[in-house]
Write a protein that holds these residues in place. Structure first.
Motif, PDB file in Angstrom:
ATOM      1  N   ILE A  77       0.832  -1.215   0.000  1.00  0.00           N
ATOM      2  CA  ILE A  77       0.000   0.000   0.000  1.00  0.00           C
ATOM      3  C   ILE A  77       0.863   1.260   0.000  1.00  0.00           C
ATOM      4  O   ILE A  77       0.383   2.361   0.229  1.00  0.00           O
ATOM      5  CB  ILE A  77      -0.972   0.033   1.201  1.00  0.00           C
ATOM      6  N   ALA A  78       2.141   1.044  -0.276  1.00  0.00           N
ATOM      7  CA  ALA A  78       3.091   2.164  -0.213  1.00  0.00           C
ATOM      8  C   ALA A  78       2.767   3.262  -1.217  1.00  0.00           C
ATOM      9  O   ALA A  78       3.153   4.419  -1.004  1.00  0.00           O
ATOM     10  CB  ALA A  78       4.512   1.655  -0.452  1.00  0.00           C
ATOM     11  N   HIS A  80       0.209   4.778  -1.582  1.00  0.00           N
ATOM     12  CA  HIS A  80      -0.676   5.781  -0.985  1.00  0.00           C
ATOM     13  C   HIS A  80       0.036   6.632   0.062  1.00  0.00           C
ATOM     14  O   HIS A  80      -0.586   7.479   0.694  1.00  0.00           O
ATOM     15  CB  HIS A  80      -1.890   5.096  -0.346  1.00  0.00           C
ATOM     16  N   ARG A 119      -3.655   1.027   7.652  1.00  0.00           N
ATOM     17  CA  ARG A 119      -4.945   1.497   7.126  1.00  0.00           C
ATOM     18  C   ARG A 119      -5.356   2.807   7.813  1.00  0.00           C
ATOM     19  O   ARG A 119      -5.913   3.699   7.179  1.00  0.00           O
ATOM     20  CB  ARG A 119      -6.014   0.403   7.303  1.00  0.00           C
ATOM     21  N   PHE A 120      -5.064   2.901   9.104  1.00  0.00           N
ATOM     22  CA  PHE A 120      -5.369   4.143   9.817  1.00  0.00           C
ATOM     23  C   PHE A 120      -4.524   5.296   9.267  1.00  0.00           C
ATOM     24  O   PHE A 120      -5.029   6.400   9.045  1.00  0.00           O
ATOM     25  CB  PHE A 120      -5.115   3.975  11.325  1.00  0.00           C
ATOM     26  N   ILE A 122      -3.246   5.746   6.358  1.00  0.00           N
ATOM     27  CA  ILE A 122      -3.699   6.208   5.031  1.00  0.00           C
ATOM     28  C   ILE A 122      -5.039   6.932   5.160  1.00  0.00           C
ATOM     29  O   ILE A 122      -5.255   7.968   4.527  1.00  0.00           O
ATOM     30  CB  ILE A 122      -3.799   5.015   4.055  1.00  0.00           C
ATOM     31  N   TYR A 123      -5.907   6.437   6.013  1.00  0.00           N
ATOM     32  CA  TYR A 123      -7.238   7.041   6.162  1.00  0.00           C
ATOM     33  C   TYR A 123      -7.155   8.407   6.856  1.00  0.00           C
ATOM     34  O   TYR A 123      -7.748   9.385   6.408  1.00  0.00           O
ATOM     35  CB  TYR A 123      -8.134   6.097   6.966  1.00  0.00           C
ATOM     36  N   ASP A 159      -9.152  -3.496  12.108  1.00  0.00           N
ATOM     37  CA  ASP A 159      -9.411  -2.047  12.129  1.00  0.00           C
ATOM     38  C   ASP A 159      -9.848  -1.512  13.484  1.00  0.00           C
ATOM     39  O   ASP A 159     -10.452  -0.443  13.573  1.00  0.00           O
ATOM     40  CB  ASP A 159     -10.469  -1.658  11.074  1.00  0.00           C
ATOM     41  N   HIS A 181     -13.399   1.708  16.220  1.00  0.00           N
ATOM     42  CA  HIS A 181     -12.903   1.528  14.850  1.00  0.00           C
ATOM     43  C   HIS A 181     -11.956   2.684  14.522  1.00  0.00           C
ATOM     44  O   HIS A 181     -12.245   3.845  14.865  1.00  0.00           O
ATOM     45  CB  HIS A 181     -14.093   1.518  13.880  1.00  0.00           C
ATOM     46  N   VAL A 182     -10.867   2.385  13.833  1.00  0.00           N
ATOM     47  CA  VAL A 182      -9.862   3.430  13.600  1.00  0.00           C
ATOM     48  C   VAL A 182     -10.384   4.561  12.703  1.00  0.00           C
ATOM     49  O   VAL A 182      -9.837   5.667  12.731  1.00  0.00           O
ATOM     50  CB  VAL A 182      -8.560   2.853  13.003  1.00  0.00           C
ATOM     51  N   ALA A 183     -11.417   4.277  11.922  1.00  0.00           N
ATOM     52  CA  ALA A 183     -11.979   5.358  11.102  1.00  0.00           C
ATOM     53  C   ALA A 183     -12.579   6.435  12.006  1.00  0.00           C
ATOM     54  O   ALA A 183     -12.597   7.616  11.647  1.00  0.00           O
ATOM     55  CB  ALA A 183     -13.040   4.800  10.154  1.00  0.00           C
TER      56      ALA A 183
END
Lengths: 200, 250
Positions: A77-78, A80, A119-120, A122-123, A159, A181-183
């Motif tokens: 995912i690098a 991003h 994921r966190f 990047i989000y 997540d 949730h990390v979102a």
């Protein structure tokens, strides 16, 4: 010929090869050889196609494997993230998984929580780099320090995360605990006026 | 815009390539001794070496069955995990992981490794070449939690209008295409992948180009032939995606 027709005395041994990685499996080959006269051509191998191992792993090998697998996960995912993130995270992984500073209670870094961390990142798109650590369970820990405030997050699998926020008020130092949730973590950080701490 | 115009442009800022492979396939089995010698030579750049074992299960009605396992190759990993070599008795492959740099790096590094290998491999018995690009496209989901596949891909599946309220969980397609002159084939595997990002759907566009005709036998000419494959693989990927998808890579 059915099984009952085989003559036990003359039947040739049947050979099976397992496992069947994609590189040598019939998927690519059979699709590519629909014309009978074409020779079988295997497709290009992917990393996931092969199962490779060494007999017994030394500590150094275990640490190298752990770091390599996490770096490969990061690489996926690098695109991003900026190259700076790659440099900083890789450096910290090497520090955390250095055999020279390994102690009895040190833990390897578990894969799923590390994915949650990525994921966190990047989000939420923080622009400040965290300091990383590892919990005794292998969960990746991230801390953003901006005295007198501080955010400490333990990333879990799927997540999820737990976090503590230290905030200095006029009267005292308050600590807020959070889990979810990390979102939602990004929103929680901003609602508590700690956006600057992570840089967004 | 035509696909050939795209490859002359600056590379994508966020290339979707997660794995790029250049492989050489052999007519005859390469001895394990040669594979081990190669691994020893590469130990500095590829400190991690793992054995690839193939297990064989043989049985007949008379002798019951026998199990055996044999080493058939090695997997070498570079210190930063960005490069992997898979060297088996029937193939040699260099794999570049993301962040992908460019074709020239993959090509030149593979050629360098090949030149090292030819110093210990007496018979250069190349059967064919292949190059595989695994692309993962991460697309933000729309308000209803889904996406319109036709908006992003020129390849794939069609979902009946009556089923569009359902959640797309998984699909996979495999397609082979042959070059008009028969010199190579494509195997395209297009599928839904586990979502790499939060609030996104991910799709894998896995394109494997496998040479199928005769190729030049002399080393220099053979590698020039490999170099010529770049355009074909780029063109096909660009043909599989739309302008909306390209925006995601910028």
């Amino acid at each position: 010929m059915s099984a009952t027709q085989i003559d036990a005395g003359t039947a040739a041994p049947q050979t099976f090869v397992i496992p069947t990685p994609v590189a040598t499996r019939s998927l690519g080959a059979s699709l590519l050889t629909s014309e009978a006269e074409k020779p079988i051509r295997k497709n290009s191998p992917r990393i996931a196609d092969v199962t490779a191992s060494t007999a017994v792993l030394s500590l150094e090998e275990s640490l190298f494997d752990n770091a390599a697998n996490l770096k490969i996960a990061f690489a996926a995912i690098a695109m991003h993230l900026s190259p700076d993130w790659r440099r900083v995270i890789f450096k910290q992984l090497d520090r955390l998984l250095d055999s020279a500073s390994w102690e009895e209670d040190s833990a390897l870094i578990a894969f799923p929580p590390f994915i949650t961390f990525l994921r966190f990142v990047i989000y939420a798109a923080p622009t400040r780099f965290p300091s990383l650590g590892v919990s005794p369970k292998g969960h990746i820990l991230a801390a953003w320090l901006c005295p007198p405030q501080q955010i400490a997050v333990e990333f879990l699998e799927a997540d999820k995360a737990v976090a503590t926020f230290s905030i200095q008020t006029a009267r005292s130092r308050e600590v807020i605990a959070w889990r979810g949730h990390v979102a939602d973590l990004k929103d929680f950080i901003q609602r508590n006026g700690l956006g600057d701490c992570v840089g967004n | 815009m035509t696909s050939s115009e795209h490859i002359t442009q600056t590379p994508y800022k966020k290339p979707p390539i997660v794995e790029a492979v250049l492989a050489i396939h052999f007519f005859e089995s390469v001895p394990v001794k040669v594979i081990d010698t190669f691994a020893a030579k590469k130990k500095r750049g590829f400190p991690r070496s793992e054995d690839i074992i193939e297990m064989t299960f043989a049985t007949n009605l008379k002798d019951s069955h026998k199990n055996s396992s044999a080493k058939v190759g090695i997997k070498l990993t570079s210190a930063d995990g960005s490069r992997v070599i898979i060297f088996k008795h029937d193939q040699f492959a260099l794999i570049h992981l993301a962040p992908y740099t460019d074709w020239d790096s993959l090509y030149n590094e593979t050629r360098d490794h090949w030149e090292s290998l030819t110093k210990i491999l007496k018979h250069r018995n190349i059967s064919y070449f292949s190059t595989r690009y695994v692309n993962r496209v991460d697309i933000p989901v729309e308000g209803d939690g889904g996406i319109d596949l036709q908006k992003y891909f020129n390849i794939g599946i069609t979902i009946p209008p009556t089923a569009k309220s359902l959640l797309l969980e998984h699909f996979t397609t495999a397609t082979t295409l042959m070059a008009p002159d028969g010199s190579y084939r494509f195997l395209i595997q297009f599928s839904k992948a586990p979502p790499a990002l939060i609030d996104c759907m991910s799709f894998s566009v896995d394109i494997d180009l496998i040479t199928s005709g005769a190729h030049p036998k002399r080393d220099g000419e053979a590698w020039e032939f490999v170099k010529s494959l770049r355009q074909a693989k780029n063109d096909l990927f660009e043909a599989c995606i739309t302008e909306e998808t390209r925006k995601l890579f910028e």
